[in-house]
Design an enzyme around this catalytic site. Sequence first.
Site, short mmCIF file in Angstrom:
data_model
loop_
_atom_site.label_atom_id
_atom_site.label_comp_id
_atom_site.label_asym_id
_atom_site.label_seq_id
_atom_site.Cartn_x
_atom_site.Cartn_y
_atom_site.Cartn_z
N HIS A 143 -8.48 16.40 4.52
CA HIS A 143 -7.40 15.09 4.18
C HIS A 143 -6.14 15.11 4.94
O HIS A 143 -5.67 16.01 4.69
CB HIS A 143 -6.81 15.21 2.47
CG HIS A 143 -5.70 14.27 2.69
ND1 HIS A 143 -4.44 14.56 2.30
CD2 HIS A 143 -6.07 13.07 1.74
CE1 HIS A 143 -3.71 12.90 1.74
NE2 HIS A 143 -5.41 12.62 1.32
N HIS B 166 -1.49 7.50 8.49
CA HIS B 166 -1.01 7.45 6.86
C HIS B 166 -0.36 6.33 6.25
O HIS B 166 -0.41 5.22 5.88
CB HIS B 166 -0.95 8.86 6.09
CG HIS B 166 -0.84 8.07 5.01
ND1 HIS B 166 0.50 8.06 3.80
CD2 HIS B 166 -1.84 8.11 3.67
CE1 HIS B 166 0.51 7.36 2.72
NE2 HIS B 166 -0.76 7.66 2.60
O1 G3P Z 1 -8.22 8.36 1.30
C1 G3P Z 1 -8.13 9.34 -0.28
C2 G3P Z 1 -6.60 9.24 -0.41
O2 G3P Z 1 -6.22 9.88 1.00
C3 G3P Z 1 -5.56 8.60 -0.95
O3 G3P Z 1 -4.72 8.80 -0.36
O4 G3P Z 1 -2.43 7.90 0.11
O5 G3P Z 1 -3.83 10.50 1.30
O6 G3P Z 1 -4.55 8.04 1.65
P1 G3P Z 1 -3.62 8.32 0.63
CA CA Z 2 -6.45 8.81 2.81
#
Ligand code: G3P
Ligand code: CA
Length: 268
Positions: A18, A60
């Site tokens: 992530h 992000h």
């Molecule tokens: O993409 C899955 C997760 O990353 C969604 O949350 O806010 O971290 O992009 P975010």
């Molecule tokens: Ca994401």
Amino acid sequence: KEKSPSLLSEENILIIAHRGASGYAPEHTIYSYAEGEKMHSDYIEIDLQMTKDGKLIALHDSDVSRTTNSEGEVKDLLYEEIRILDAGSWFNEENPDLAQSVFKNATIPTLEEIFEHFGTNSNYYIETKRPEEYPEMVNQLVETLNKYDLLGEDVPRGKVIIQSFSEDSLRELHELDPSIPLIQLISFNHHARLSQKQIDKIRSYAVGIGPNYQSLSEPFVHNIRDAGLLLHPYTVNKKEDMERLINWGVTGMFTNYPDRLKEVIEET
Ligand code: G3P
Ligand code: CA
């Protein structure tokens, strides 16, 4: 790198780094992506934003203030202004125990730089962020994937997955290239719930869903899996949560700690 028989096999539990292994290095930098690859993640997760002059970059937030030494909305900044920002010092300041002097050199990468660096051996799980703000995003993403030989008949299925909270964006992608596996991201307020009609609708363009893990229950997971959809919750960082979700039947997870998920998969 490929797990057999296919990345998207329901037997696989995918490790999705992530924002890279962002528990260990500044998110969405070559350092965090490289760390995720070193930890044998299946995917580099990338959030996309677009600069004022139309470059796709990995970030992000829609503005640069949290993760760089500057401020401003990405859509109001030229790539030239973005490429010189320090995207790593914030991490050193917030995580003195994990700080590394090289992180001071971290920059916000373009999508092209990421593909140039990691090539066709890596797998990419790409999110279209705020696609309604950036009408060119989807077209340009598909163009860039083609340019770097990441789409097409010769490319293993699942080499690239595209995810979005925006159903419109996923539908647009599905129309452009129905062979790209798509994941509908969902943020449930409390308990995850989808009617059969909603599940059928998602199934018409996506191969699975990505919900916030805190909302999940075992019956919901079974329901989604019985419908033949993949299930990749976000963002799971504790081993006890990983273990529980695997036992319920999820087919992968977004995590800032790919090494932890790998250990849990090996132990279960
Ligand atoms: O993409 C899955 C997760 O990353 C969604 O949350 O806010 O971290 O992009 P975010
Ligand atoms: Ca994401």
